[in-house]
Scaffold this active site. Structure first.
Site, short mmCIF file in Angstrom:
data_model
loop_
_atom_site.label_atom_id
_atom_site.label_comp_id
_atom_site.label_asym_id
_atom_site.label_seq_id
_atom_site.Cartn_x
_atom_site.Cartn_y
_atom_site.Cartn_z
N HIS A 1 -3.37 -13.89 10.92
CA HIS A 1 -2.49 -14.99 10.53
C HIS A 1 -1.06 -14.56 10.83
O HIS A 1 -0.63 -13.46 10.47
CB HIS A 1 -2.68 -15.23 9.02
CG HIS A 1 -1.88 -16.33 8.44
ND1 HIS A 1 -0.81 -16.10 7.61
CD2 HIS A 1 -1.99 -17.67 8.54
CE1 HIS A 1 -0.30 -17.27 7.21
NE2 HIS A 1 -1.00 -18.23 7.77
N GLU B 1 -10.99 -22.88 10.43
CA GLU B 1 -10.30 -21.90 9.60
C GLU B 1 -10.23 -22.30 8.13
O GLU B 1 -9.87 -23.43 7.81
CB GLU B 1 -8.87 -21.69 10.14
CG GLU B 1 -8.04 -20.71 9.33
CD GLU B 1 -6.66 -20.50 9.92
OE1 GLU B 1 -5.70 -20.33 9.13
OE2 GLU B 1 -6.53 -20.51 11.16
N HIS C 1 -6.97 -25.10 5.69
CA HIS C 1 -6.03 -24.81 4.60
C HIS C 1 -6.71 -24.67 3.24
O HIS C 1 -6.12 -24.97 2.21
CB HIS C 1 -4.94 -25.89 4.53
CG HIS C 1 -3.85 -25.70 5.53
ND1 HIS C 1 -3.45 -26.69 6.40
CD2 HIS C 1 -3.07 -24.62 5.81
CE1 HIS C 1 -2.47 -26.23 7.17
NE2 HIS C 1 -2.23 -24.98 6.85
N GLU D 1 -6.33 -15.10 5.52
CA GLU D 1 -4.87 -15.06 5.40
C GLU D 1 -4.41 -14.90 3.97
O GLU D 1 -3.31 -14.44 3.71
CB GLU D 1 -4.25 -16.33 6.00
CG GLU D 1 -4.50 -17.60 5.20
CD GLU D 1 -3.84 -18.81 5.82
OE1 GLU D 1 -2.88 -19.33 5.23
OE2 GLU D 1 -4.28 -19.23 6.91
#
Length: 389
Positions: free
Chosen positions: A291, A215, A191, A241
């Site tokens: 994503h 990620e 994140h 993303e």
């Protein structure tokens, strides 16, 4: 054929609000799109209204021209708001074109090269707090047929992480790995939380669990930082993303900043822009793993890309959703052996149900990533919306 109206629907879905558009034409053919922009839905709605001014009276089949002119004339190019709005209306135009020609959108992009696509599930961990709870939920996924799953085990850490917090995160990953065995892919979500040395430290610790990828380890606004993490990481890095348009991905590819790229069809510029991004990454032998945790229309559009994109690797999907997901569209997904079949209906293969959308109006929601509420991603009552086997 001319566009006569574009209607916008903001639909509460607990974690955020879906943002759908319906594009009407003078020949009675409608197209649908989605630009769901988490926590900035009103800004997106306003941007779609601006695009509506340009699009009314235009031929919806001239997709490339309209994309070019909208992007050129925006003046403030790029960014999540414009690009998400452009994504939504672009999807709707492809949907109309497919319906006019009576073929799925993938047929217009070169034709199908696969009948189904492997998925990894997100949201499977809803409500879990302790490593043992994550492990039990992971076992349930494997019993159901899931072969890959993603989650963020890092609590509310930001930029750096204490030894005790990291130990807890690693115990969670270990518990899941022990629960599912070596045959299931684990994908670890960052994140965009960490600074460079912390990301590298975490990546080295994750190596023992053999994840498919780590990620978005660092925030998305410095690709040099991401490149440095990837250079020193012993595990694959995924990102993208929160990048918009092919120009951002050109920089990511040139810097060698990721092993997997993850554009979102509802943010990066729509179907054709994502297909162009995938082609660029194919030249670098970088897999395309978009994503896709949003709503049913974005998922339908991503499945069209999955059908026709050679380097499409794996599809993200939420394992369950609000009870009314099945009401707001006619979505029908066939799941078997860790894969979802590609739909065969014309256009995007999905229709919006306007009255059901209006029964679940906008509700403001806040980001949970740094509040310790990250696993509260689903309401108490949810539904698995792809149960066909």
């Amino acid at each position: 054929m001319k566009i006569t109206d574009i209607k916008i629907f903001l639909v509460d879905c607990y974690r955020t609000n879906w943002v759908f558009v319906r594009m009407d034409t003078d020949e009675g053919i409608q197209g649908v799109g989605e630009g769901t922009l988490e926590y900035k839905e009103y800004a997106l709605e306003g941007a779609v209204r601006h695009l509506r001014q340009y699009l009314i009276g235009k031929n919806p089949l001239e997709i490339e021209k309209h994309w070019h002119d909208i992007y050129r004339d925006a003046y403030w190019r790029g960014g999540p708001v414009l690009m998400s709005a452009l994504s939504a209306v672009e999807m709707a135009m492809w949907d109309i074109l497919g319906k006019v020609l009576r073929v799925p959108v993938y047929q217009l992009l070169g034709g199908k090269i696969r009948d189904q696509v492997k998925i990894y599930v997100n949201g499977w961990f809803a409500g879990a707090k302790e490593p043992e709870e994550f492990a039990e939920k992971a076992k349930d996924m494997v019993k159901w047929g899931v072969r890959a799953m993603k989650w963020d085990p890092f609590g509310k850490a930001y930029m750096n992480i204490s030894n005790s917090e990291l130990d807890r995160a690693l115990r969670c990953v270990d518990a899941v790995r022990q629960a599912v065995g070596k045959g299931v892919d684990l994908l670890i979500e960052g994140h965009g939380r960490f600074d460079v040395p912390t990301s590298i430290r975490i990546a080295k610790e994750l190596e023992q669990f053999k994840p498919m990828f780590f990620e978005e380890p660092v925030p998305p606004d410095n690709l040099d930082a991401l490149s440095e993490v990837r250079r020193k990481s012993p595990v694959a890095i995924a990102a993208g993303e929160r990048l918009y348009g092919r120009r951002s991905f050109k920089e990511l590819l040139e810097k060698g900043a990721a092993d997997y790229i993850q554009p979102d069809v509802s943010h990066a510029g729509g179907i054709w822009e994502c297909r162009k991004i995938a082609a660029m990454s194919e030249a670098y032998y970088i897999p395309f793993a978009p994503h896709n945790p949003s709503g049913p229309i974005a998922n339908a559009a991503t499945l069209q890309l999955a059908a026709c994109t050679p380097n499409f690797e794996i599809l993200e999907i939420m394992v369950s959703d609000v009870m009314w997901r099945q009401d707001v569209t006619n979505e029908h997904l066939a799941f078997q052996d860790g894969c979802i079949r590609i739909p065969e209906k014309p256009g995007l293969g999905i229709e919006l149900r306007e009255e059901a959308c209006m029964e679940h109006p906008y509700i403001p929601h806040d980001l949970r990533h740094y509040s310790g509420q990250l696993t509260n991603i689903r309401p108490p009552q949810t539904v698995r919306y792809f149960l066909e086997k």
